[in-house]
Scaffold this motif. Structure first.
Motif, short mmCIF file in Angstrom:
data_model
loop_
_atom_site.label_atom_id
_atom_site.label_comp_id
_atom_site.label_asym_id
_atom_site.label_seq_id
_atom_site.Cartn_x
_atom_site.Cartn_y
_atom_site.Cartn_z
N SER A 1 10.83 -21.90 -54.78
CA SER A 1 9.89 -21.55 -53.72
C SER A 1 9.97 -22.54 -52.56
N ALA A 2 10.06 -23.83 -52.90
CA ALA A 2 10.15 -24.87 -51.86
C ALA A 2 11.42 -24.72 -51.04
N LYS A 3 12.52 -24.39 -51.72
CA LYS A 3 13.79 -24.21 -51.01
C LYS A 3 13.70 -23.05 -50.03
N HIS A 4 12.98 -22.01 -50.42
CA HIS A 4 12.85 -20.84 -49.55
C HIS A 4 11.91 -21.10 -48.37
N PHE A 5 10.72 -21.68 -48.66
CA PHE A 5 9.71 -21.85 -47.63
C PHE A 5 9.94 -23.06 -46.74
N GLY A 6 10.58 -24.08 -47.30
CA GLY A 6 10.75 -25.32 -46.55
C GLY A 6 9.60 -26.28 -46.74
N TYR A 7 8.69 -25.97 -47.62
CA TYR A 7 7.60 -26.88 -47.97
C TYR A 7 7.23 -26.66 -49.43
N ASP A 8 6.60 -27.67 -50.02
CA ASP A 8 6.30 -27.63 -51.45
C ASP A 8 4.86 -28.06 -51.70
N ARG A 9 4.06 -27.17 -52.25
CA ARG A 9 2.66 -27.48 -52.52
C ARG A 9 2.38 -27.64 -54.02
N SER A 10 3.43 -27.82 -54.79
CA SER A 10 3.26 -27.90 -56.24
C SER A 10 2.56 -29.16 -56.69
N GLN A 11 2.60 -30.21 -55.89
CA GLN A 11 1.96 -31.46 -56.28
C GLN A 11 0.60 -31.67 -55.60
N MET A 12 0.16 -30.68 -54.87
CA MET A 12 -1.14 -30.79 -54.23
C MET A 12 -2.25 -30.74 -55.27
N PRO A 13 -3.36 -31.47 -55.05
CA PRO A 13 -4.48 -31.39 -55.99
C PRO A 13 -4.95 -29.96 -56.16
N GLY A 14 -5.05 -29.52 -57.41
CA GLY A 14 -5.49 -28.16 -57.68
C GLY A 14 -4.38 -27.16 -57.93
N ALA A 15 -3.13 -27.56 -57.69
CA ALA A 15 -2.01 -26.64 -57.93
C ALA A 15 -1.92 -26.25 -59.40
N GLY A 16 -2.35 -27.15 -60.28
CA GLY A 16 -2.27 -26.86 -61.71
C GLY A 16 -3.46 -26.11 -62.26
N ALA A 17 -4.41 -25.77 -61.41
CA ALA A 17 -5.61 -25.04 -61.88
C ALA A 17 -5.23 -23.65 -62.39
N ALA A 18 -5.89 -23.22 -63.45
CA ALA A 18 -5.72 -21.88 -64.01
C ALA A 18 -4.25 -21.58 -64.32
N GLY A 19 -3.60 -22.54 -64.96
CA GLY A 19 -2.22 -22.33 -65.38
C GLY A 19 -1.24 -22.18 -64.23
N GLY A 20 -1.58 -22.75 -63.08
CA GLY A 20 -0.70 -22.69 -61.92
C GLY A 20 -1.06 -21.61 -60.92
N LEU A 21 -2.12 -20.85 -61.18
CA LEU A 21 -2.58 -19.88 -60.19
C LEU A 21 -2.96 -20.57 -58.89
N GLY A 22 -3.50 -21.79 -59.01
CA GLY A 22 -3.83 -22.55 -57.81
C GLY A 22 -2.61 -22.74 -56.93
N TYR A 23 -1.47 -23.06 -57.57
CA TYR A 23 -0.22 -23.24 -56.82
C TYR A 23 0.19 -21.95 -56.12
N ALA A 24 0.18 -20.83 -56.83
CA ALA A 24 0.62 -19.57 -56.24
C ALA A 24 -0.23 -19.20 -55.03
N PHE A 25 -1.54 -19.41 -55.13
CA PHE A 25 -2.40 -19.11 -53.99
C PHE A 25 -2.12 -20.04 -52.81
N MET A 26 -1.88 -21.32 -53.09
CA MET A 26 -1.63 -22.26 -52.00
C MET A 26 -0.24 -22.10 -51.40
#
Length: 366
Positions: free
Chosen positions: A231-256
């Motif tokens: 995803s990061a390679k495609h978008f050019g940014y990575d939000r996987s390490q943002m606070p809350g990305a791991g919420a709900a089994g990673g749903l937080g990441y997908a929304f962000m």
């Protein structure tokens, strides 16, 4: 005397409304002339949708969606004009599965995506998503699949190789919708503090835990990491390490990452929406609580959110189980009390009528 009651659900036992009602009965018995304000509350998990419904009104929309194992179920979300409140536990929750069915290797967040798609179809442009009680650890891939399949023409890549270009082209249709994820989880998507390592074990059944759970957790973590890297390679940014990305089994990441969602404290968002500070104005006492209170309560859980907005009004904290009482008192709670007698068996304490009676009786004696 004015008393504001805002108690979280006692999970598996009482809803927030039921706990509030029991406390109110105790207040009325002890102070018949008291003015009582009952405020249903939740920090983003069970009861979040109902708390908003009680506060702002709207309609509860019922939809047929898929549960974590892709079985059809009925689920609800709140719709009020262009605002929707979605509780992911309605479609992707752990309580939808039996203990034997719990397995995040196969559980999907697809049903949550169906709720989001239905809300958008019905005019929602501001969507709050409560991320609590998830049975999944799929980094939100199931949710994204449901979103892209909700748009005509339906893509044919479901179940096949994840097509980032096609996914982004389709998800871009939601760019005019504002998403806010409500969670107090600060964990990143992957790594030692990520979704799989920290929350994964609780989503397995006891049977699975006796098998190679460490390997399964590693596989879940690796799956999330690879998805984030692509995803990061495609978008050019990575939000996987943002606070809350791991919420709900990673749903937080997908929304962000995919829907540009903002992350806010679940309880703070609710209290701001219902104007809690105005509700407690001129109050003499606030009563809050949860099923189990300990030092983790101080790490952003609901009673702490209530305490922070209480001003100089004394706040009583009640719970079915109390640990670290002195730390809770030092944090600012005026009283910290257990609702259950020390010799009461857990099975008995979890019975609804017993829990309600114990709350009422405790309040009378305080």
């Amino acid at each position: 005397m004015k008393v504001v009651i805002a108690i979280d659900s006692f999970k598996g036992c009482l809803t927030s409304m039921e706990a509030n009602k029991a406390a109110a009965e105790g207040i009325r018995a002890a102070y018949p002339d008291a003015e009582i304000v009952e405020v249903p509350v939740s920090d983003g998990g069970e009861g979040y949708m109902e708390a908003f419904h009680a506060a702002i009104g709207g309609t509860l929309e019922e939809v047929t969606v898929r549960d974590p194992l892709m079985r059809p179920i009925k689920a609800k979300y709140l719709l009020r004009n262009e605002m929707a409140v979605i509780e992911i536990a309605q479609a992707s929750g752990l309580t939808l599965l039996t203990m034997e069915e719990r397995n995040p290797m196969v559980a999907t967040s697809y049903g949550t995506g169906q709720l989001v798609a239905d809300a958008v179809r019905k005019g929602a442009r501001n969507i709050i998503v409560g991320l609590g009680g998830s049975a999944t650890s799929d980094a939100g891939i199931g949710m994204l699949h449901a979103l892209i399949e909700s748009l005509p023409p339906a893509p044919s890549n479901r179940g096949g190789e994840w097509n980032l270009r096609r996914t982004w082209d389709d998800i871009d249709a939601f760019k005019d919708v504002s998403f806010t994820i409500a969670s107090d989880v600060k964990n990143p998507l992957y790594g030692e503090q990520g979704a799989a390592f920290v929350f994964g074990p609780q989503k397995f059944s006891h049977t699975h835990l006796k098998r190679a759970t460490p390997e399964m957790i590693l596989r879940l973590d690796e799956r999330a990491r690879k998805f984030a890297e692509l995803s990061a390679k495609h978008f050019g940014y990575d939000r996987s390490q943002m606070p809350g990305a791991g919420a709900a089994g990673g749903l937080g990441y997908a929304f962000m990452q995919y829907l540009n969602a903002k992350s806010k404290s679940g309880i703070q968002l609710l209290l701001d929406t219902i104007r809690f500070k105005e509700l407690v104005k001129n109050a003499d006492l606030i009563i809050t609580g949860e099923g189990s209170a300990d030092r983790q309560t101080l790490m952003g859980k609901l009673p702490m959110g209530i305490l922070k907005q209480s001003g100089h009004i004394p706040v009583w904290l009640i719970a079915g189980r109390i640990s670290d009482r002195e730390e809770l008192l030092d944090a600012g709670f005026a009283r910290v009390e257990c609702t259950n007698p020390p010799d009461l068996p857990l099975e008995e304490a979890m019975r609804k009528e017993v829990a309600q009676q114990n709350i009422s009786q405790l309040i009378i004696t305080l």
